[in-house]
Design an enzyme around this catalytic site. Sequence first.
Site, PDB file in Angstrom:
ATOM      1  N   TYR A   1       0.772  -0.997   0.068  1.00 41.42           N
ATOM      2  CA  TYR A   1       0.162  -0.234   0.015  1.00 41.42           C
ATOM      3  C   TYR A   1       0.787   1.368  -0.005  1.00 41.42           C
ATOM      4  CZ  TYR A   1      -3.455   3.246   0.990  1.00 41.42           C
ATOM      5  OH  TYR A   1      -4.400   4.370   1.217  1.00 41.42           O
TER       6      TYR A   1
ATOM      7  N   GLN B   1     -10.292   0.043   1.772  1.00 37.03           N
ATOM      8  CA  GLN B   1     -10.613  -0.791   0.830  1.00 37.03           C
ATOM      9  C   GLN B   1      -9.681  -1.478   0.028  1.00 37.03           C
ATOM     10  OE1 GLN B   1     -11.414   2.385   1.080  1.00 37.03           O
ATOM     11  NE2 GLN B   1     -11.573   3.476  -1.152  1.00 37.03           N
TER      12      GLN B   1
ATOM     13  N   ASN C   1      -2.670   6.348   6.864  1.00 32.97           N
ATOM     14  CA  ASN C   1      -3.262   6.843   7.782  1.00 32.97           C
ATOM     15  C   ASN C   1      -4.273   6.054   8.789  1.00 32.97           C
ATOM     16  OD1 ASN C   1      -5.848   5.916   6.638  1.00 32.97           O
ATOM     17  ND2 ASN C   1      -6.176   7.841   5.699  1.00 32.97           N
TER      18      ASN C   1
ATOM     19  N   SER D   1       3.339  10.085  10.727  1.00 35.37           N
ATOM     20  CA  SER D   1       4.775  10.474  11.163  1.00 35.37           C
ATOM     21  C   SER D   1       5.010  11.044  12.608  1.00 35.37           C
ATOM     22  CB  SER D   1       5.279  11.344  10.117  1.00 35.37           C
ATOM     23  OG  SER D   1       6.796  11.231  10.211  1.00 35.37           O
TER      24      SER D   1
ATOM     25  N   GLN E   1       8.566  16.774   9.254  1.00 29.14           N
ATOM     26  CA  GLN E   1       7.580  15.642   9.731  1.00 29.14           C
ATOM     27  C   GLN E   1       6.241  16.249  10.165  1.00 29.14           C
ATOM     28  OE1 GLN E   1       8.515  12.577   9.188  1.00 29.14           O
ATOM     29  NE2 GLN E   1      10.353  13.571   8.581  1.00 29.14           N
TER      30      GLN E   1
ATOM     31  N   HIS F   1       3.377  16.451   7.167  1.00 28.96           N
ATOM     32  CA  HIS F   1       2.506  15.270   6.711  1.00 28.96           C
ATOM     33  C   HIS F   1       0.957  15.398   7.083  1.00 28.96           C
ATOM     34  CE1 HIS F   1       5.362  12.402   5.009  1.00 28.96           C
ATOM     35  NE2 HIS F   1       6.124  12.741   6.030  1.00 28.96           N
TER      36      HIS F   1
ATOM     37  N   GLU G   1       8.856   7.270  15.919  1.00 30.65           N
ATOM     38  CA  GLU G   1       9.538   6.809  14.748  1.00 30.65           C
ATOM     39  C   GLU G   1      10.773   7.109  14.346  1.00 30.65           C
ATOM     40  OE1 GLU G   1       7.645   6.980  10.167  1.00 30.65           O
ATOM     41  OE2 GLU G   1       7.184   8.490  11.547  1.00 30.65           O
TER      42      GLU G   1
ATOM     43  N   ASP H   1      14.020   9.735   5.205  1.00 36.53           N
ATOM     44  CA  ASP H   1      12.719   9.645   4.245  1.00 36.53           C
ATOM     45  C   ASP H   1      13.109   9.203   2.958  1.00 36.53           C
ATOM     46  OD1 ASP H   1      11.402  10.267   6.596  1.00 36.53           O
ATOM     47  OD2 ASP H   1      11.197  12.431   6.254  1.00 36.53           O
TER      48      ASP H   1
ATOM     49  N   GLU I   1       4.157 -36.753  28.655  1.00 36.21           N
ATOM     50  CA  GLU I   1       2.970 -36.213  28.024  1.00 36.21           C
ATOM     51  C   GLU I   1       1.701 -37.045  27.902  1.00 36.21           C
ATOM     52  OE1 GLU I   1       3.919 -33.487  25.005  1.00 36.21           O
ATOM     53  OE2 GLU I   1       5.536 -32.463  25.827  1.00 36.21           O
TER      54      GLU I   1
ATOM     55  N   HIS J   1       2.658 -40.808  19.751  1.00 35.23           N
ATOM     56  CA  HIS J   1       3.889 -40.076  19.526  1.00 35.23           C
ATOM     57  C   HIS J   1       5.153 -41.074  19.411  1.00 35.23           C
ATOM     58  CE1 HIS J   1       1.356 -36.655  19.596  1.00 35.23           C
ATOM     59  NE2 HIS J   1       2.673 -35.742  19.432  1.00 35.23           N
TER      60      HIS J   1
END
Length: 362
Positions: free
Chosen positions: A70, A124, A147, A170, A192, A195, A259, A293, A347, A352
């Site tokens: 994205y 979406q 966001n 940011s 920053q 943004h 960050e 950046d 166990e 096993h």
Amino acid sequence: MEARGIPVTPQEVASALAELPAETAKAIQAAKANVKAFAKRGLKKSWFMKNRQGAIVGERHEPFRRVGIYIPGGTAPLVSTAVMTCTLAATAGVDEIVATTHPALLAALSLCGATEIYRVGGAQAVAAMAYGTPTIRRVQKIFGPGNSYVVEAKRQVLGAVAIDLLPGPSEVLVIADKKAKPDWIAADLLAQAEHGHGSQAILVTDSEKILTGTAKAIERQSKLSKRPAELAKALKNTLLILVKDMDAAIQVANDYAAEHVSIATEFPGEVSLSLHTSGAIFLGGLSPVVAGDFLAGPSHELPTGGAGKSFAGLTVDQFQRRTSVVMYDEDSLRASLPFLETFSAIEGLDAHGRSASIRLKK
């Protein structure tokens, strides 16, 4: 049935590349070269060894076959994010790199290795990559910042697919002493903050003079912004904090887990050794956060919202899948059998133990 206009065609990509200004292409290639070189150092290699009973064990590392990335493109088309994500996927050897983004980023995405590009954004886009649609086939893992809505979408699809981390708005925190330059600090804070909504810019200093000077510099420099609306929203979150000494400044930085942390002190290396929660650290006044950046090499996709206490930033090995490998022969299985049968008895899982002993019966 395919949705019209959502898939970007090869012809559109070719046209975007042809129209790309030479200086833009040069900047993208310069950043890509640094990111690729840095990423190559972080690739994990497959390895094998023998355990104490003689069995061969190891790890196989291979790229994901299909990932989704994205790329934000709302108020600002983040060309640099295309570089900082797709380049890593390509370096890792991912076959299918699916990007959902803004049309302004077509050329950058193509140059950095995207194999499919779709005009879709927001939550979406995350859902489409996670679950699949008639137009966009589902992916194995989703990467990329966004966001608060995109971050929440990634959180909700975790499990249907893997995700990298939850990088949101940011953040920058500057640690400064009396040797710092207020104009430089203000520039990093504003860089920053531009943004926009949700971004956080913080100065922590033990010098009242630096704090006052930075406040004045922010006021001066903010008038030069070409994004006044976005800047105004973020400046509401800006904090200038005066502390008694550097130890207190370090404690604030570690508690906040920003960050980006810029160390504008006389001995930045010493301060950095005490920082344990930062997404990325920038040492010295001549290391602007913008270099991280856009160009330096490490990906600029970093943990936000305090996640740096538990998570690291995006690295190339996150585009690789790890598989453990185990191979026994008769000798190593025979040497292991007493231990296997003991665990089975402890166990209460007799099948096993039998699944191992049955292989050694003549």
